[in-house]
Design a protein around this motif. Structure first.
Motif, PDB file in Angstrom:
ATOM      1  N   THR A  29     -30.693  11.096  62.707  1.00 37.51           N
ATOM      2  CA  THR A  29     -32.077  10.857  62.294  1.00 37.51           C
ATOM      3  C   THR A  29     -32.367  11.551  60.971  1.00 37.51           C
ATOM      4  OG1 THR A  29     -32.760  10.660  64.594  1.00 37.51           O
ATOM      5  CG2 THR A  29     -34.502  11.086  62.992  1.00 37.51           C
ATOM      6  N   ALA A  33     -33.480   9.681  57.512  1.00 38.09           N
ATOM      7  CA  ALA A  33     -34.684  10.035  56.749  1.00 38.09           C
ATOM      8  C   ALA A  33     -34.340  10.203  55.271  1.00 38.09           C
ATOM      9  CB  ALA A  33     -35.310  11.310  57.308  1.00 38.09           C
ATOM     10  N   GLU A  37     -35.723   7.780  52.069  1.00 36.68           N
ATOM     11  CA  GLU A  37     -36.319   8.259  50.817  1.00 36.68           C
ATOM     12  C   GLU A  37     -35.685   7.556  49.627  1.00 36.68           C
ATOM     13  OE1 GLU A  37     -38.521  10.099  47.976  1.00 36.68           O
ATOM     14  OE2 GLU A  37     -38.885   9.984  50.110  1.00 36.68           O
ATOM     15  N   LEU A 133     -41.241  13.146  54.109  1.00 40.21           N
ATOM     16  CA  LEU A 133     -39.915  12.796  54.619  1.00 40.21           C
ATOM     17  C   LEU A 133     -38.995  14.012  54.621  1.00 40.21           C
ATOM     18  CD1 LEU A 133     -39.173   9.285  53.120  1.00 40.21           C
ATOM     19  CD2 LEU A 133     -39.385   9.890  55.511  1.00 40.21           C
ATOM     20  N   ALA A 136     -39.953  16.168  57.568  1.00 43.37           N
ATOM     21  CA  ALA A 136     -39.459  15.567  58.817  1.00 43.37           C
ATOM     22  C   ALA A 136     -37.946  15.701  58.916  1.00 43.37           C
ATOM     23  CB  ALA A 136     -39.870  14.099  58.887  1.00 43.37           C
ATOM     24  N   GLN A 137     -37.263  15.510  57.798  1.00 39.71           N
ATOM     25  CA  GLN A 137     -35.806  15.616  57.794  1.00 39.71           C
ATOM     26  C   GLN A 137     -35.375  17.036  58.166  1.00 39.71           C
ATOM     27  OE1 GLN A 137     -34.092  14.667  54.015  1.00 39.71           O
ATOM     28  NE2 GLN A 137     -32.061  14.367  54.839  1.00 39.71           N
TER      29      GLN A 137
END
Length: 189
Positions: A29, A33, A37, A133, A136-137
């Motif tokens: 995941t 991510a 981007e 992003l 989250a990454q």
């Protein structure tokens, strides 16, 4: 009792390991991510190029329209200078047509301005989402790392401490409630 619970819970919690499937999914995941981007940046670049091409095309079309209109005026002036008979009659008719054409041109110019405004609104680039992003990454990437035995023990100790504090606070509340009940019973025999 607390000591037994602590002694039993600590090794059990320390021995728990994150399943490899979860670790792999978290790593996957985080990688996706990062790829997202890159794709968003490329999408924005392509959209900017397309928007620029559209605007240049519209500008060329408007220039061509002006060129054709200018050539018509030049041709009319040449015929008048040549002494074309019937030019006066045609001129009066053309004045009426020109009036209508001018009105249409004004309407077209207004529509073109509205279209330009709408196009500019549509062609606004997407806002950058790289910070979100990236956050989250990073958050998902942390899930893809197995805790060391020391970190696992620290987490277990913190968990046991929280439970111990909660049990002690609840015992204190129970003792206070029992004391209040006893006091109320003595006050109201």
């Amino acid at each position: 009792m607390k000591l037994v619970l602590t002694l039993c819970a600590a090794p059990l919690l320390a021995a728990c390991a994150t399943p490899s499937v979860v670790l792999e999914q978290a790593r996957h995941t985080a990688g996706l991510a990062g790829q997202l981007e890159l794709e968003l940046k490329e999408f924005n670049r392509v959209q900017a190029v397309a928007a620029d091409a559209r605007l240049r095309s519209i500008a060329r079309q408007e220039a061509n329209i002006q060129l054709v209109a200018g050539q018509g005026r030049i041709a009319q002036a040449a015929r008048a200078a040549n002494g074309d008979t019937g030019v006066a009659k045609l001129q009066s008719r053309l004045v009426a047509v020109t009036t209508v054409t001018a009105e249409v041109d004004m309407d077209t110019a207004g529509a073109a301005r509205r279209l330009d405004t709408e196009l500019e609104a549509l062609l606004v680039p997407l806002p950058s989402s790289s910070d979100k992003l990236l956050a989250a990454q990073k958050a998902v990437a942390q899930m893809g790392v197995e805790l060391s035995p020391g970190e696992r023990l620290a987490e277990t100790r913190a968990f046991v401490k929280t439970i111990r504090e909660s049990v002690e606070a609840n015992r204190k509340k129970i003792d206070e409630a029992e004391a209040a009940a006893a006091a109320a019973e003595k006050a109201n025999p």
